[in-house]
Write an enzyme that holds these catalytic residues in place. Structure first.
Site, PDB file in Angstrom:
ATOM      1  N   TYR A  36      19.375  48.432  55.149  1.00  0.00           N
ATOM      2  CA  TYR A  36      19.762  48.492  53.877  1.00  0.00           C
ATOM      3  C   TYR A  36      20.592  47.195  53.768  1.00  0.00           C
ATOM      4  O   TYR A  36      21.077  46.929  55.310  1.00  0.00           O
ATOM      5  CB  TYR A  36      20.208  49.589  53.239  1.00  0.00           C
ATOM      6  CG  TYR A  36      20.823  49.262  51.635  1.00  0.00           C
ATOM      7  CD1 TYR A  36      20.109  48.852  51.252  1.00  0.00           C
ATOM      8  CD2 TYR A  36      21.999  49.224  52.134  1.00  0.00           C
ATOM      9  CE1 TYR A  36      20.643  48.166  49.729  1.00  0.00           C
ATOM     10  CE2 TYR A  36      22.892  48.753  50.723  1.00  0.00           C
ATOM     11  CZ  TYR A  36      22.510  48.342  49.709  1.00  0.00           C
ATOM     12  OH  TYR A  36      22.874  47.465  48.344  1.00  0.00           O
ATOM     13  N   GLU A  74      17.081  59.139  44.542  1.00  0.00           N
ATOM     14  CA  GLU A  74      18.296  59.700  45.867  1.00  0.00           C
ATOM     15  C   GLU A  74      18.473  61.857  44.565  1.00  0.00           C
ATOM     16  O   GLU A  74      18.786  61.255  43.461  1.00  0.00           O
ATOM     17  CB  GLU A  74      18.824  58.674  45.452  1.00  0.00           C
ATOM     18  CG  GLU A  74      18.716  57.759  46.364  1.00  0.00           C
ATOM     19  CD  GLU A  74      19.612  56.276  46.902  1.00  0.00           C
ATOM     20  OE1 GLU A  74      21.106  57.135  46.967  1.00  0.00           O
ATOM     21  OE2 GLU A  74      18.796  55.302  46.998  1.00  0.00           O
ATOM     22  N   GLU A 128      24.014 111.506  46.494  1.00  0.00           N
ATOM     23  CA  GLU A 128      23.110 111.791  46.499  1.00  0.00           C
ATOM     24  C   GLU A 128      22.761 113.453  46.550  1.00  0.00           C
ATOM     25  O   GLU A 128      23.724 113.810  47.090  1.00  0.00           O
ATOM     26  CB  GLU A 128      21.497 111.467  47.082  1.00  0.00           C
ATOM     27  CG  GLU A 128      20.545 111.704  46.637  1.00  0.00           C
ATOM     28  CD  GLU A 128      20.314 110.782  44.936  1.00  0.00           C
ATOM     29  OE1 GLU A 128      19.444 111.567  44.872  1.00  0.00           O
ATOM     30  OE2 GLU A 128      21.196 109.973  44.572  1.00  0.00           O
TER      31      GLU A 128
END
Length: 847
Positions: free
Chosen positions: A339, A186, A829
């Protein structure tokens, strides 16, 4: 999963201290804190044999859809804690019903010398085996990675990991007499596992798989993983998947979507790359007593004071949805699990309790007066869920009604699965190799099959569309080899684009074939034309060729974009007309066999193709249905002066050369050179990579404007600045280009643009700047009298293009004189466009 899955907890102790102890220890990983019992357990031979038989039945799918449950040991009446006292007398494992196929021993809060362990080995195992229930011990992954338990006593070396694996199997499986091992993996919310720990756990897991499980030396034991992690977050699963008997994925709480199973669906798309559907089990949780927020899943019905038995009803529950859920591909799932099965039948607290905290529960607050108490269970919900799955007709076993041929049925069951529901979900490859197969009837039920291989089936006389999977009409692959007894081959209307995979030379008894109404390219030079001619030759060996026994007409080949284009250079005259590059140079469609068809006229000629006077292309097939549309294609042009534009249109007004890149949306398809008139020499950006030798600003920023990338700007706090740079050799410059401030992708601000500026060269072309000291050079470069202006900026365009009349120079300077606003002017540039001079010409110029 994004939410915190604080799974498998219990808060059922009475006193506050005991309650907090349970809270801290009930995550699955709490398993790591329990010392394994040291006593050796010997199970009677009868129980071993029964257990082995149960495992075999479960593994072979003879039990149908499986139902499994995790029983919390501290809720067994025989369990005692460290104080030696009985914890909960209400329930016992001995009462777990036969509907539970696998019972997981989930131990915690149970002392190593508790009577529970002797009851487990001497009583529970025998009793549960007799009713058909297998038992599996669960441990946490930290028992494998060195963090806790036995793993702390063994070194992380191959020999140590092998010995640890043997100790784990002996301690938790052999000595307890159970039928397998389940390892829980887990997410760690604190003290997360490291990659190194996971790597060691995987190594130990692999060693365990050598001992037990379907690939282990002792195949009478199950090897299982249960997890909260998805595939991409579980490297241990990916490394051990091929050795697992089952993968149990915890899906406690809603999984999204109207049916609350969206996450399960998306997860399965990944899991099916590693395991079969018959190994995949999904799980829900019963309501645990005194569970706080973060552990309230609402998988079962909420408590209703007007209906105290509502917890035993499965209608409307997520648990029922899980029992009914099936993968859309791959096959039927193995089953479901629960469960806290010892809480079966207890209703869930209502939403009004959903925010209660550990602290409130510890203080005795927000406890439900009924369902937070421990009560005896009769396992009603588990019985109902098992019955619901057992009634699912999709789990009926494949029989002769589905597949009449016994030999074929046996091979399908071996590879696909034994249930009727597996047939329509199987989406992998089926390989049939048993010579005893006479009929292929039943294969049509495999609607998602991706590949069918028929090998050496000499007793199969015919292959026809009605017994082939529906997926054959899409993109499923068909392979036929060694079919020497085949007399009739009918692939009519299956959208076959090629005959690849069919061993036509092996069809020595073929008397007829029908490959008509497909998408085959049967043109003269295609590979399928050759295969067709071989088929006709095979038939002619037995009877005269006729239209009835050799059908191949009505083909509608699917069109594709060419992978390559023949045109590497194109040309337009200077005619002042607008031309479309896509239309003129990037066109055409190819078949699957790469036959190129350039336009509608070529397609019309292609349609006229015939074999023995029989036209093979369908008469109603149109060029529009065949051709590929280039509407989504994009063209990028680079002119001789390196100016760039995104357009397929060119107006031929003067001599020019373009570098052309055509994009199909993802990649460059063709790259070509286009000349207009006599063409033009492609210039070079001479400033790219130039050495900045001086500036009124920061030199590191100045270097950005000659790095060839339109990105970071050069600027200073002053509204005026300059940069001087060395092109490293004499050049002849024809044009220049400035990328103004708004081209900075970070700002895109026009107010950063330059309004006025000057491009300059040194007056003295014989000067040797390298012989000067730095101070002398800086002073020389800053002096306006040493420079000649060759071009000026007088507008604030985003990209300014300027002309220069064949200027030769090595040293250049650009000066910013004014911005468009009060902000510091910037540019990203600077390009100097032209050609470098050869060494002899450069020397002449300098002289």
């Amino acid at each position: 999963m994004d939410k915190r899955l604080l799974v498998k907890r219990t808060l059922g102790c009475v006193c506050a201290a005991t309650l907090m102890g349970a809270i801290l220890a009930t995550h699955h990983d709490s398993l790591i804190s329990v010392k394994a019992e040291e006593k050796t357990v010997q199970t009677g031979k009868t129980d071993q044999q029964i257990g082995a038989k149960l495992v075999q039945e479960i593994r072979e799918g003879k039990r149908g859809p499986l139902y499994a449950g995790y029983f919390r040991t501290w809720h067994d009446r025989a369990s005692t804690g460290a104080d030696g006292k009985q914890q909960h007398p209400e329930n016992t494992m001995a009462e777990v019903p036969k509907e539970v196929d696998i019972l997981f021993v989930f131990h915690d809060h149970t002392a190593s010398d508790s009577p529970f362990w002797s009851e487990l080995k001497d009583s529970y195992v025998h009793k549960l085996h007799q009713q058909g229930t297998a038992l599996v011990q669960t441990i946490g992954v930290n028992e494998l990675n060195g963090r806790t338990g036995l793993s702390k006593d063994y070194p992380d070396i191959p020999e140590g990991n092998k010995a640890l694996a043997a100790a784990i199997v002996k301690t938790f499986v052999t000595d307890r007499g159970v039928d397998g091992l389940d390892i829980d993996i887990e997410h760690e919310f604190t003290n997360k596992r490291t990659p190194e720990e996971d790597a060691r756990a995987l190594n130990v897991f692999k060693e365990i798989a050598q001992l037990i499980g379907k690939n282990g030396s002792d195949k009478s034991k199950l090897l299982i993983m249960d997890t909260t992690l998805s595939v991409e977050n579980n490297p241990i699963f990916k490394g051990i998947a091929e050795d697992l008997d089952y993968l149990l994925r915890q899906y406690y709480g809603s999984q999204g979507g109207e049916a609350e199973v969206d996450t399960i669906n998306s997860d399965w798309n990944q899991y099916q790359n590693y395991i079969d559907a018959s190994q995949f089990m999904i799980g829900f949780s019963f309501f645990e007593e005194s569970a706080p927020k973060g552990n309230l899943w609402f998988d079962v019905n909420e408590y209703d004071p007007k209906n105290p038995e509502r917890g035993k009803d499965i209608e409307g529950t997520r648990a029922k949805k899980y029992a009914e859920w099936q993968p859309s591909t791959g096959g039927l799932k193995a089953g479901i699990f629960s469960y806290a099965i010892d809480r079966d039948g207890v209703a869930h607290v209502g939403k009004e309790y959903s925010q209660r905290t550990y602290q409130e529960l510890e203080a005795g607050l927000k406890k439900h007066p009924v369902v937070d108490n421990i009560s005896h269970t009769d396992y009603t919900v588990s019985r109902k869920l098992k019955a619901l799955m057992a009634e699912d007709k999709r789990y009926d076993v494949i029989d002769q009604k589905d597949i009449p041929d016994a030999a074929l049925r046996e091979q399908v069951i071996q590879q696909v699965g034994q249930y009727k529901g597996d047939l329509e979900r199987y989406n992998k490859t089926l390989v049939l190799t048993v010579d005893k197969i006479h009929s292929l009837k039943g294969l049509e039920k495999l609607s998602h099959l991706q590949k069918l291989e028929l090998c050496q089936l000499s007793n199969v006389k015919e292959v026809t569309p009605d017994i082939l999977p529906e997926s054959m009409k899409k993109d499923a692959e068909l392979v036929m080899t060694g079919m020497t007894g085949l007399e009739k081959l009918n692939l009519r209307g299956l959208n076959r684009q090629t005959l690849d995979g069919i061993d036509v030379n092996g069809l020595t008894h073929l008397t007829s074939f029908d490959i008509s109404h497909n998408s085959l390219d049967l043109s003269e030079k295609s590979a399928d034309r050759k295969l067709l001619m071989t088929l006709m030759e095979q038939v002619s060996n037995h009877q005269k060729i006729t239209v009835k026994n050799t059908a191949f007409e009505n083909q509608k080949p699917k069109g594709y974009y060419p992978q390559t284009y023949d045109t590497k250079e194109g040309h337009y005259d200077v005619d002042n007309a607008e031309h479309d590059i896509l239309t003129d140079f990037v066109f055409g469609t190819v078949t699957k066999r790469d036959t190129f068809i350039g336009d509608e006229e070529a397609f019309a000629m292609y349609k006229e193709g015939a074999i023995d006077g029989r036209q093979y292309v369908a008469k109603d097939y149109t060029y529009e249905a065949f051709r590929k549309d280039y509407q989504g294609y994009k063209v990028h042009l680079t002119a001789s002066n390196l100016g760039e534009s995104d357009t397929s249109k060119v107006t031929a007004t003067t001599d020019e050369t373009y570098l052309v890149d055509v994009f199909d949306g993802e990649k460059i398809v063709p790259h070509m050179t286009l000349h207009v008139g006599n063409g033009a020499t492609i210039m070079e950006n001479l400033a790219k990579g130039a050495k900045v030798i001086g500036t009124s600003g920061d030199i590191s920023l100045a270097e950005k404007v000659v790095d060839g990338v339109v990105a970071d700007s050069f600027w200073t706090w002053d509204t005026k600045n300059w940069i001087a740079f060395d092109l490293n050799s004499q050049v002849i410059a024809k044009e220049w280009r400035l990328f103004n401030g708004e081209t900075d992708p970070r700002f895109k601000d026009k107010e950063l643009n330059i309004q006025k500026g000057r491009l300059q060269i040194l007056k003295d072309k014989t000067i040797h700047l390298e012989n000067m000291s730095k101070d002398e050079r800086d002073s020389y470069l800053a002096d306006e009298q040493n420079w000649i202006t060759v071009s000026e900026i007088t507008s604030n365009q985003k990209i300014y293009n300027g002309s220069i009349t064949d200027i030769t120079s090595r040293y250049w300077r650009f000066c910013v004189d004014e911005g468009v606003s009060s902000k510091s002017p910037q540019y990203t540039e600077l390009q100097i466009l032209g050609q470098r001079l050869s060494s002899d010409i450069a020397s002449t110029v300098q002289d």
